[in-house]
Scaffold this motif. Structure first.
Motif, PDB file in Angstrom:
ATOM      1  N   GLN A 101       0.909  -1.139  -0.201  1.00 12.89           N
ATOM      2  CA  GLN A 101      -0.011  -0.134   0.045  1.00 12.89           C
ATOM      3  C   GLN A 101       0.879   1.311   0.038  1.00 12.89           C
ATOM      4  OE1 GLN A 101      -2.235  -0.582   3.711  1.00 12.89           O
ATOM      5  NE2 GLN A 101      -4.011  -1.983   2.519  1.00 12.89           N
ATOM      6  N   THR A 102       1.954   1.224   0.792  1.00 14.48           N
ATOM      7  CA  THR A 102       3.054   2.476   0.654  1.00 14.48           C
ATOM      8  C   THR A 102       3.488   2.642  -0.390  1.00 14.48           C
ATOM      9  OG1 THR A 102       3.150   2.098   3.033  1.00 14.48           O
ATOM     10  CG2 THR A 102       4.821   3.408   2.065  1.00 14.48           C
ATOM     11  N   ALA A 103       3.864   1.358  -1.145  1.00 16.15           N
ATOM     12  CA  ALA A 103       4.515   1.600  -2.744  1.00 16.15           C
ATOM     13  C   ALA A 103       3.574   2.110  -3.664  1.00 16.15           C
ATOM     14  CB  ALA A 103       5.224   0.163  -2.992  1.00 16.15           C
ATOM     15  N   ALA A 104       2.383   1.745  -3.483  1.00 18.14           N
ATOM     16  CA  ALA A 104       1.365   2.134  -4.446  1.00 18.14           C
ATOM     17  C   ALA A 104       1.036   3.608  -3.960  1.00 18.14           C
ATOM     18  CB  ALA A 104       0.069   1.223  -4.046  1.00 18.14           C
ATOM     19  N   ALA A 105       1.040   3.973  -2.822  1.00 17.86           N
ATOM     20  CA  ALA A 105       0.738   5.473  -2.729  1.00 17.86           C
ATOM     21  C   ALA A 105       1.931   6.232  -3.113  1.00 17.86           C
ATOM     22  CB  ALA A 105       0.543   5.777  -1.166  1.00 17.86           C
ATOM     23  N   MET A 106       2.963   5.896  -3.175  1.00 19.09           N
ATOM     24  CA  MET A 106       4.204   6.670  -3.673  1.00 19.09           C
ATOM     25  C   MET A 106       4.043   6.620  -5.164  1.00 19.09           C
ATOM     26  SD  MET A 106       7.019   4.925  -1.166  1.00 19.09           S
ATOM     27  CE  MET A 106       8.693   5.826  -1.914  1.00 19.09           C
ATOM     28  N   ILE A 107       4.027   5.505  -5.782  1.00 21.07           N
ATOM     29  CA  ILE A 107       3.698   5.537  -7.074  1.00 21.07           C
ATOM     30  C   ILE A 107       2.552   6.418  -7.763  1.00 21.07           C
ATOM     31  CG2 ILE A 107       3.022   4.077  -9.023  1.00 21.07           C
ATOM     32  CD1 ILE A 107       4.201   1.621  -7.667  1.00 21.07           C
ATOM     33  N   ALA A 108       1.414   6.509  -6.955  1.00 21.93           N
ATOM     34  CA  ALA A 108       0.229   7.114  -7.241  1.00 21.93           C
ATOM     35  C   ALA A 108       0.535   9.020  -7.368  1.00 21.93           C
ATOM     36  CB  ALA A 108      -0.902   6.945  -6.532  1.00 21.93           C
ATOM     37  N   GLN A 109       1.331   9.134  -6.141  1.00 23.61           N
ATOM     38  CA  GLN A 109       1.612  10.523  -6.051  1.00 23.61           C
ATOM     39  C   GLN A 109       2.691  11.012  -6.961  1.00 23.61           C
ATOM     40  OE1 GLN A 109       0.357  12.753  -4.038  1.00 23.61           O
ATOM     41  NE2 GLN A 109      -1.056  11.509  -2.981  1.00 23.61           N
ATOM     42  N   ALA A 110       3.349  10.230  -7.350  1.00 22.39           N
ATOM     43  CA  ALA A 110       4.469  10.497  -8.339  1.00 22.39           C
ATOM     44  C   ALA A 110       4.107  10.476  -9.993  1.00 22.39           C
ATOM     45  CB  ALA A 110       5.760   9.544  -8.421  1.00 22.39           C
ATOM     46  N   THR A 111       3.074   9.669 -10.043  1.00 17.96           N
ATOM     47  CA  THR A 111       2.164   9.466 -11.484  1.00 17.96           C
ATOM     48  C   THR A 111       0.971  10.233 -11.845  1.00 17.96           C
ATOM     49  OG1 THR A 111       1.530   7.493 -11.036  1.00 17.96           O
ATOM     50  CG2 THR A 111       3.594   7.659 -11.961  1.00 17.96           C
ATOM     51  N   THR A 112       0.463  10.973 -10.617  1.00 18.86           N
ATOM     52  CA  THR A 112      -0.922  11.722 -10.886  1.00 18.86           C
ATOM     53  C   THR A 112      -1.862  10.757 -10.781  1.00 18.86           C
ATOM     54  OG1 THR A 112      -0.838  11.945 -13.443  1.00 18.86           O
ATOM     55  CG2 THR A 112       0.280  13.713 -12.174  1.00 18.86           C
ATOM     56  N   LEU A 113      -2.022   9.567 -10.238  1.00 18.43           N
ATOM     57  CA  LEU A 113      -3.010   8.546 -10.240  1.00 18.43           C
ATOM     58  C   LEU A 113      -3.414   8.464  -8.949  1.00 18.43           C
ATOM     59  CD1 LEU A 113      -1.594   6.099 -12.436  1.00 18.43           C
ATOM     60  CD2 LEU A 113      -3.052   7.517 -13.173  1.00 18.43           C
ATOM     61  N   SER A 114      -3.303   9.283  -8.006  1.00 20.56           N
ATOM     62  CA  SER A 114      -3.653   9.251  -6.473  1.00 20.56           C
ATOM     63  C   SER A 114      -5.149   9.421  -6.153  1.00 20.56           C
ATOM     64  CB  SER A 114      -2.885  10.502  -5.804  1.00 20.56           C
ATOM     65  OG  SER A 114      -3.436  11.458  -6.216  1.00 20.56           O
ATOM     66  N   GLN A 115      -5.798   9.846  -7.191  1.00 19.53           N
ATOM     67  CA  GLN A 115      -7.133   9.985  -6.799  1.00 19.53           C
ATOM     68  C   GLN A 115      -8.322   9.208  -7.696  1.00 19.53           C
ATOM     69  OE1 GLN A 115      -8.279  11.584  -4.315  1.00 19.53           O
ATOM     70  NE2 GLN A 115      -6.186  12.354  -3.789  1.00 19.53           N
ATOM     71  N   THR A 182      10.350  -3.443   5.922  1.00 21.39           N
ATOM     72  CA  THR A 182       9.184  -3.404   5.057  1.00 21.39           C
ATOM     73  C   THR A 182       8.709  -1.796   4.241  1.00 21.39           C
ATOM     74  OG1 THR A 182       7.701  -2.624   6.857  1.00 21.39           O
ATOM     75  CG2 THR A 182       7.809  -4.760   6.291  1.00 21.39           C
ATOM     76  N   PHE A 183       9.256  -0.900   5.167  1.00 25.49           N
ATOM     77  CA  PHE A 183       9.373   0.500   4.427  1.00 25.49           C
ATOM     78  C   PHE A 183      10.557   0.569   3.319  1.00 25.49           C
ATOM     79  CE2 PHE A 183       6.260   1.686   7.591  1.00 25.49           C
ATOM     80  CZ  PHE A 183       5.474   2.679   6.796  1.00 25.49           C
ATOM     81  N   SER A 184      11.647   0.106   3.582  1.00 28.82           N
ATOM     82  CA  SER A 184      12.724  -0.139   2.586  1.00 28.82           C
ATOM     83  C   SER A 184      12.266  -0.860   1.352  1.00 28.82           C
ATOM     84  CB  SER A 184      13.931  -0.839   3.312  1.00 28.82           C
ATOM     85  OG  SER A 184      14.890  -0.951   2.228  1.00 28.82           O
ATOM     86  N   LEU A 185      11.448  -1.918   1.435  1.00 26.51           N
ATOM     87  CA  LEU A 185      10.813  -2.589   0.561  1.00 26.51           C
ATOM     88  C   LEU A 185      10.013  -1.876  -0.301  1.00 26.51           C
ATOM     89  CD1 LEU A 185      10.484  -5.359  -1.161  1.00 26.51           C
ATOM     90  CD2 LEU A 185       8.654  -5.822   0.683  1.00 26.51           C
ATOM     91  N   ALA A 186       9.033  -0.948   0.444  1.00 27.95           N
ATOM     92  CA  ALA A 186       8.030  -0.358  -0.273  1.00 27.95           C
ATOM     93  C   ALA A 186       8.766   0.856  -1.273  1.00 27.95           C
ATOM     94  CB  ALA A 186       7.292   0.527   0.750  1.00 27.95           C
ATOM     95  N   PHE A 187       9.787   1.407  -0.773  1.00 31.79           N
ATOM     96  CA  PHE A 187      10.475   2.369  -1.550  1.00 31.79           C
ATOM     97  C   PHE A 187      11.212   1.751  -2.622  1.00 31.79           C
ATOM     98  CE2 PHE A 187      14.090   5.202  -2.490  1.00 31.79           C
ATOM     99  CZ  PHE A 187      13.577   6.447  -2.953  1.00 31.79           C
ATOM    100  N   SER A 188      11.744   0.460  -2.453  1.00 31.07           N
ATOM    101  CA  SER A 188      12.462  -0.217  -3.488  1.00 31.07           C
ATOM    102  C   SER A 188      11.273  -0.463  -4.622  1.00 31.07           C
ATOM    103  CB  SER A 188      13.176  -1.519  -3.014  1.00 31.07           C
ATOM    104  OG  SER A 188      14.069  -1.213  -1.981  1.00 31.07           O
ATOM    105  N   LEU A 189      10.185  -0.966  -4.425  1.00 31.49           N
ATOM    106  CA  LEU A 189       9.118  -1.307  -5.086  1.00 31.49           C
ATOM    107  C   LEU A 189       8.598  -0.056  -6.213  1.00 31.49           C
ATOM    108  CD1 LEU A 189       6.793  -3.747  -3.150  1.00 31.49           C
ATOM    109  CD2 LEU A 189       8.746  -4.452  -5.043  1.00 31.49           C
ATOM    110  N   ALA A 190       8.726   1.143  -5.277  1.00 25.94           N
ATOM    111  CA  ALA A 190       8.103   2.248  -6.167  1.00 25.94           C
ATOM    112  C   ALA A 190       9.305   3.047  -6.656  1.00 25.94           C
ATOM    113  CB  ALA A 190       7.350   3.072  -5.095  1.00 25.94           C
ATOM    114  N   ALA A 191      10.531   2.604  -6.497  1.00 29.10           N
ATOM    115  CA  ALA A 191      11.700   3.539  -7.080  1.00 29.10           C
ATOM    116  C   ALA A 191      11.539   3.868  -8.627  1.00 29.10           C
ATOM    117  CB  ALA A 191      12.855   2.673  -6.740  1.00 29.10           C
ATOM    118  N   PRO A 192      11.302   2.809  -9.361  1.00 27.87           N
ATOM    119  CA  PRO A 192      11.234   2.908 -10.755  1.00 27.87           C
ATOM    120  C   PRO A 192      10.263   3.886 -11.305  1.00 27.87           C
ATOM    121  CG  PRO A 192      11.231   0.672 -10.472  1.00 27.87           C
ATOM    122  CD  PRO A 192      10.899   1.233  -9.148  1.00 27.87           C
ATOM    123  N   PHE A 193       9.130   4.116 -10.665  1.00 24.86           N
ATOM    124  CA  PHE A 193       8.109   4.982 -10.965  1.00 24.86           C
ATOM    125  C   PHE A 193       8.693   6.567 -10.435  1.00 24.86           C
ATOM    126  CE2 PHE A 193       5.794   1.277 -10.923  1.00 24.86           C
ATOM    127  CZ  PHE A 193       5.114   1.334 -12.077  1.00 24.86           C
TER     128      PHE A 193
END
Length: 259
Positions: A101-115, A182-193
């Motif tokens: 969920q944290t990785a998805a929130a970071m991806i959504a904020q970075a790619t304008t898909l948050s809402q 787990t938070f390190s994992l979340a950032f790693s998952l969202a890093a490409p975006f």
């Protein structure tokens, strides 16, 4: 007659030991299942959860009864310790859903898909979060989450003996370690975006400086969304595979710092 009474007394003691082992297993398993991914979700009916707890208890009780022996003394403190042990196991698994969920929130904020479709789930989250959580839970269940959960329970009795004392300091250290992981994992998952969004926005800034009259935001936002969807189609299988490997590692070695 005395031999019959002695045999019945021995059977009664054995039955009491098995009943106490079943009670200890039921309490630990119930606390763990309440927080497990998939099986512990609010959408799962309570009767199904109870059936799962009973099934796990039937698997664990014979082994636990051999470990504690028939002479174990039932205490309320031991039951409380089993609740805490089960919650530790469940939290360790639930945090990996939080990582998705944290990785998805970071991806959504970075790619304008948050809402986009933010209220489609019981817990409001971006559409990317719904996709990741549902896919991650499905993968965990398909790859044998119930079998790994049973193995985790059996392993936990070596690390957290039934009725044994729990160190609050060690539990806190373990909690901080698994949360950081787990938070390190979340950032790693969202890093490409995040990296792609940073490069794209830097490029838009350069274009805006070069051509001030061009409405960069009107052109850039749709292109960013399209690029994010294309990157998601390519990167999602890799992201879920990395998450599943990390989750399997947590199930195999649940305590980086033994509580």
């Amino acid at each position: 007659m005395s031999e019959v009474i002695a045999g019945l007394s021995q059977l009664l003691g054995l039955a009491q030991g098995i009943a106490w082992a079943a009670a200890l297993a039921f309490v630990r398993i119930g606390a763990m299942v309440a927080l497990m991914p998939g099986l512990g979700d609010p959408s799962v009916p309570q009767r199904v959860k109870l059936a799962l707890v009973v099934a796990f208890t039937l698997v664990v009780t014979p082994i636990l009864a051999d470990r504690i022996g028939p002479d174990a003394t039932p205490t309320v403190l031991a039951l409380g310790g089993e609740v805490v042990a089960g919650l530790l196991l469940g939290v360790g698994m639930r945090l990996f859903i939080v990582a998705l969920q944290t990785a998805a929130a970071m991806i959504a904020q970075a790619t304008t898909l948050s809402q986009l479709f933010s209220g489609a789930a019981p817990e409001p989250q971006p559409a990317v979060g719904n996709l990741f959580v549902m896919a991650g839970v499905a993968l965990a269940l398909v790859t044998g989450l119930h079998v790994r959960a049973a193995e985790l329970l059996l392993l936990s009795y070596d690390l957290l003996p039934p009725g044994g004392p729990l160190s609050a300091a060690s539990a806190a250290d373990w909690g901080l370690a698994v949360i950081g992981r787990t938070f390190s994992l979340a950032f790693s998952l969202a890093a490409p975006f995040v990296i792609a969004s940073l490069i794209y926005n830097l490029a838009l800034g350069v274009i805006n400086r070069a051509m001030p009259a061009l409405m960069v935001s009107m052109v850039g936002a749709p292109a960013l969304t399209l690029g994010a969807l294309a990157l998601m189609a390519v990167a999602t299988p890799v992201i879920l595979a990395a998450w599943l490997d990390a989750f399997a590692g947590q199930m195999a070695a649940p305590f980086a710092v033994a509580p």
